[in-house]
Design a protein around this motif. Structure first.
Motif, PDB file in Angstrom:
ATOM      1  N   GLU A 153       0.823  -1.217   0.000  1.00 25.04           N
ATOM      2  CA  GLU A 153       0.000   0.000   0.000  1.00 25.04           C
ATOM      3  C   GLU A 153       0.851   1.259   0.000  1.00 25.04           C
ATOM      4  O   GLU A 153       0.582   2.206  -0.749  1.00 25.04           O
ATOM      5  CB  GLU A 153      -0.945  -0.009   1.214  1.00 25.04           C
ATOM      6  CG  GLU A 153      -1.987  -1.127   1.165  1.00 25.04           C
ATOM      7  CD  GLU A 153      -2.945  -1.039   2.330  1.00 25.04           C
ATOM      8  OE1 GLU A 153      -2.793  -0.112   3.169  1.00 25.04           O
ATOM      9  OE2 GLU A 153      -3.855  -1.890   2.409  1.00 25.04           O
ATOM     10  N   SER A 154       1.862   1.270   0.832  1.00 20.69           N
ATOM     11  CA  SER A 154       2.719   2.466   0.914  1.00 20.69           C
ATOM     12  C   SER A 154       3.928   2.387  -0.017  1.00 20.69           C
ATOM     13  O   SER A 154       4.573   3.403  -0.277  1.00 20.69           O
ATOM     14  CB  SER A 154       3.194   2.666   2.357  1.00 20.69           C
ATOM     15  OG  SER A 154       3.994   1.565   2.775  1.00 20.69           O
ATOM     16  N   GLY A 155       4.236   1.177  -0.507  1.00 21.45           N
ATOM     17  CA  GLY A 155       5.414   1.020  -1.354  1.00 21.45           C
ATOM     18  C   GLY A 155       6.717   1.090  -0.585  1.00 21.45           C
ATOM     19  O   GLY A 155       7.783   1.309  -1.171  1.00 21.45           O
ATOM     20  N   VAL A 156       6.642   0.905   0.722  1.00 18.65           N
ATOM     21  CA  VAL A 156       7.821   0.997   1.586  1.00 18.65           C
ATOM     22  C   VAL A 156       8.343  -0.402   1.883  1.00 18.65           C
ATOM     23  O   VAL A 156       7.577  -1.320   2.189  1.00 18.65           O
ATOM     24  CB  VAL A 156       7.489   1.735   2.900  1.00 18.65           C
ATOM     25  CG1 VAL A 156       8.677   1.677   3.865  1.00 18.65           C
ATOM     26  CG2 VAL A 156       7.114   3.172   2.612  1.00 18.65           C
ATOM     27  N   LEU A 157       9.664  -0.553   1.800  1.00 20.75           N
ATOM     28  CA  LEU A 157      10.332  -1.813   2.127  1.00 20.75           C
ATOM     29  C   LEU A 157      10.928  -1.685   3.517  1.00 20.75           C
ATOM     30  O   LEU A 157      11.761  -0.808   3.769  1.00 20.75           O
ATOM     31  CB  LEU A 157      11.441  -2.099   1.107  1.00 20.75           C
ATOM     32  CG  LEU A 157      12.193  -3.420   1.260  1.00 20.75           C
ATOM     33  CD1 LEU A 157      11.293  -4.592   0.887  1.00 20.75           C
ATOM     34  CD2 LEU A 157      13.452  -3.423   0.395  1.00 20.75           C
ATOM     35  N   VAL A 158      10.482  -2.531   4.435  1.00 20.69           N
ATOM     36  CA  VAL A 158      11.004  -2.512   5.798  1.00 20.69           C
ATOM     37  C   VAL A 158      11.987  -3.663   5.953  1.00 20.69           C
ATOM     38  O   VAL A 158      11.619  -4.834   5.805  1.00 20.69           O
ATOM     39  CB  VAL A 158       9.873  -2.631   6.836  1.00 20.69           C
ATOM     40  CG1 VAL A 158      10.456  -2.631   8.252  1.00 20.69           C
ATOM     41  CG2 VAL A 158       8.878  -1.501   6.665  1.00 20.69           C
ATOM     42  N   VAL A 159      13.238  -3.291   6.241  1.00 19.81           N
ATOM     43  CA  VAL A 159      14.315  -4.274   6.360  1.00 19.81           C
ATOM     44  C   VAL A 159      14.782  -4.316   7.805  1.00 19.81           C
ATOM     45  O   VAL A 159      15.217  -3.290   8.352  1.00 19.81           O
ATOM     46  CB  VAL A 159      15.497  -3.926   5.434  1.00 19.81           C
ATOM     47  CG1 VAL A 159      16.568  -5.013   5.517  1.00 19.81           C
ATOM     48  CG2 VAL A 159      15.017  -3.744   4.000  1.00 19.81           C
ATOM     49  N   ASP A 160      14.648  -5.486   8.435  1.00 15.40           N
ATOM     50  CA  ASP A 160      15.207  -5.680   9.774  1.00 15.40           C
ATOM     51  C   ASP A 160      16.658  -6.107   9.623  1.00 15.40           C
ATOM     52  O   ASP A 160      16.956  -7.084   8.921  1.00 15.40           O
ATOM     53  CB  ASP A 160      14.425  -6.756  10.531  1.00 15.40           C
ATOM     54  CG  ASP A 160      13.019  -6.301  10.876  1.00 15.40           C
ATOM     55  OD1 ASP A 160      12.787  -5.085  10.978  1.00 15.40           O
ATOM     56  OD2 ASP A 160      12.145  -7.171  11.027  1.00 15.40           O
ATOM     57  N   VAL A 161      17.539  -5.357  10.262  1.00 10.72           N
ATOM     58  CA  VAL A 161      18.974  -5.636  10.129  1.00 10.72           C
ATOM     59  C   VAL A 161      19.582  -5.900  11.498  1.00 10.72           C
ATOM     60  O   VAL A 161      19.137  -5.352  12.519  1.00 10.72           O
ATOM     61  CB  VAL A 161      19.713  -4.476   9.426  1.00 10.72           C
ATOM     62  CG1 VAL A 161      19.265  -4.364   7.978  1.00 10.72           C
ATOM     63  CG2 VAL A 161      19.496  -3.161  10.156  1.00 10.72           C
ATOM     64  N   LEU A 162      20.592  -6.751  11.497  1.00 13.03           N
ATOM     65  CA  LEU A 162      21.335  -7.093  12.708  1.00 13.03           C
ATOM     66  C   LEU A 162      22.611  -6.267  12.739  1.00 13.03           C
ATOM     67  O   LEU A 162      23.389  -6.275  11.780  1.00 13.03           O
ATOM     68  CB  LEU A 162      21.665  -8.586  12.706  1.00 13.03           C
ATOM     69  CG  LEU A 162      22.341  -9.160  13.947  1.00 13.03           C
ATOM     70  CD1 LEU A 162      21.357  -9.224  15.109  1.00 13.03           C
ATOM     71  CD2 LEU A 162      22.892 -10.559  13.651  1.00 13.03           C
ATOM     72  N   VAL A 163      22.817  -5.539  13.832  1.00 10.03           N
ATOM     73  CA  VAL A 163      23.993  -4.669  13.964  1.00 10.03           C
ATOM     74  C   VAL A 163      24.610  -4.880  15.334  1.00 10.03           C
ATOM     75  O   VAL A 163      23.944  -5.372  16.260  1.00 10.03           O
ATOM     76  CB  VAL A 163      23.613  -3.179  13.775  1.00 10.03           C
ATOM     77  CG1 VAL A 163      23.078  -2.935  12.365  1.00 10.03           C
ATOM     78  CG2 VAL A 163      22.597  -2.741  14.824  1.00 10.03           C
ATOM     79  N   PRO A 164      25.873  -4.510  15.502  1.00  4.97           N
ATOM     80  CA  PRO A 164      26.461  -4.562  16.847  1.00  4.97           C
ATOM     81  C   PRO A 164      25.667  -3.679  17.815  1.00  4.97           C
ATOM     82  O   PRO A 164      25.136  -2.629  17.446  1.00  4.97           O
ATOM     83  CB  PRO A 164      27.884  -4.028  16.628  1.00  4.97           C
ATOM     84  CG  PRO A 164      28.165  -4.292  15.183  1.00  4.97           C
ATOM     85  CD  PRO A 164      26.858  -4.130  14.483  1.00  4.97           C
ATOM     86  N   HIS A 165      25.597  -4.126  19.056  1.00  5.64           N
ATOM     87  CA  HIS A 165      24.808  -3.406  20.057  1.00  5.64           C
ATOM     88  C   HIS A 165      25.250  -1.953  20.187  1.00  5.64           C
ATOM     89  O   HIS A 165      24.407  -1.039  20.346  1.00  5.64           O
ATOM     90  CB  HIS A 165      24.944  -4.121  21.408  1.00  5.64           C
ATOM     91  CG  HIS A 165      24.175  -3.478  22.511  1.00  5.64           C
ATOM     92  ND1 HIS A 165      22.809  -3.571  22.635  1.00  5.64           N
ATOM     93  CD2 HIS A 165      24.596  -2.683  23.552  1.00  5.64           C
ATOM     94  CE1 HIS A 165      22.406  -2.894  23.706  1.00  5.64           C
ATOM     95  NE2 HIS A 165      23.459  -2.346  24.270  1.00  5.64           N
ATOM     96  N   ALA A 166      26.536  -1.683  20.062  1.00  9.28           N
ATOM     97  CA  ALA A 166      27.056  -0.321  20.223  1.00  9.28           C
ATOM     98  C   ALA A 166      26.615   0.604  19.103  1.00  9.28           C
ATOM     99  O   ALA A 166      26.553   1.822  19.280  1.00  9.28           O
ATOM    100  CB  ALA A 166      28.581  -0.357  20.303  1.00  9.28           C
TER     101      ALA A 166
END
Length: 224
Positions: free
Chosen positions: A188-201
């Motif tokens: 509907e919005s055309g938005v891609l939501v990407v969950d990414v893993l990053v260092p806690h800091a």
């Protein structure tokens, strides 16, 4: 001397031996090679089918497969698994159906397609995110993300871009390395939501940058 009339009309005197009737030769049996060959072929075929049936039943084993697609990092539930009996290559190291209860509660170490075999290295007890790491969501437009479909496990860089109307800094733009965990597209919005893993800091800084919408995602090499 008296005589007797035989059945064939001849007269035979009493006291003499009646003539013997001619012997009729037995009928000759006709040999049919085609029928003999067909019978032999049928026997051989039956033996082969019996051997194949015995081999197929004795070499099968009951293993576990994915009832539906299991994404990497997902918690495995009872509804995710199914038992099937197949002739599996031992080199694949399939997980036996008897380990059903042991797999429930573990996490998928990689993406497992629907109907795919559950192998020894397909599950893990490691939590997602792992210790010392964080997951953040980044909303991207079509201009901020690559045209290729992203996959869990992809290594990416999130680059800080100037705001609309802003000037690009003279130095190289700041960026953060990350790993894709999950991808969701909102049609509907055309938005891609990407969950990414990053260092806690790096999580707080990257989350603040992602909230401004001034980031772009770069997909790096998929070779490991």
């Amino acid at each position: 001397m008296t005589s007797t009339i035989t059945r064939d009309g001849r007269s035979v005197a009493h006291g003499s031996t009646p003539p013997s009737l001619p012997l009729v030769p037995p009928p000759k049996l006709r040999r049919r090679p085609a029928l003999v060959a067909g019978a032999v072929a049928a026997i051989c075929l039956g033996a082969l089918l019996a051997a194949w049936a015995w081999t197929s039943t004795t070499n099968t084993q009951e293993v576990l497969v994915a009832r539906s697609t299991i994404e990497r990092g997902s918690l495995i539930t009872e509804d995710d698994l199914a038992r099937v009996r197949i002739s599996a290559d031992p080199a694949l190291s399939p997980v036996a159906a008897s380990a059903f209860d042991d797999l429930v509660g573990k996490r998928a170490a990689l993406d497992i397609a629907e109907g795919g075999l559950i192998t020894a290295g397909a599950t893990t007890t490691e939590a997602v995110p792992r210790d010392g790491a964080s997951i953040i969501g980044v909303a991207l437009s079509a201009a901020q993300s690559p045209g290729m479909a992203l996959q869990a496990g992809d290594r990416v860089r999130l680059v800080v871009t100037p705001p609309p109307g802003g000037e690009q800094s003279s130095g190289p733009p700041a960026f953060n390395n990350a790993e894709v965990v999950e991808v969701n597209y909102d049609s509907e919005s055309g938005v891609l939501v990407v969950d990414v893993l990053v260092p806690h800091a790096d999580a707080t800084v990257l989350a603040a940058r992602a909230a401004t919408g001034n980031v772009a995602l770069i997909l790096d090499s998929r070779e490991r």
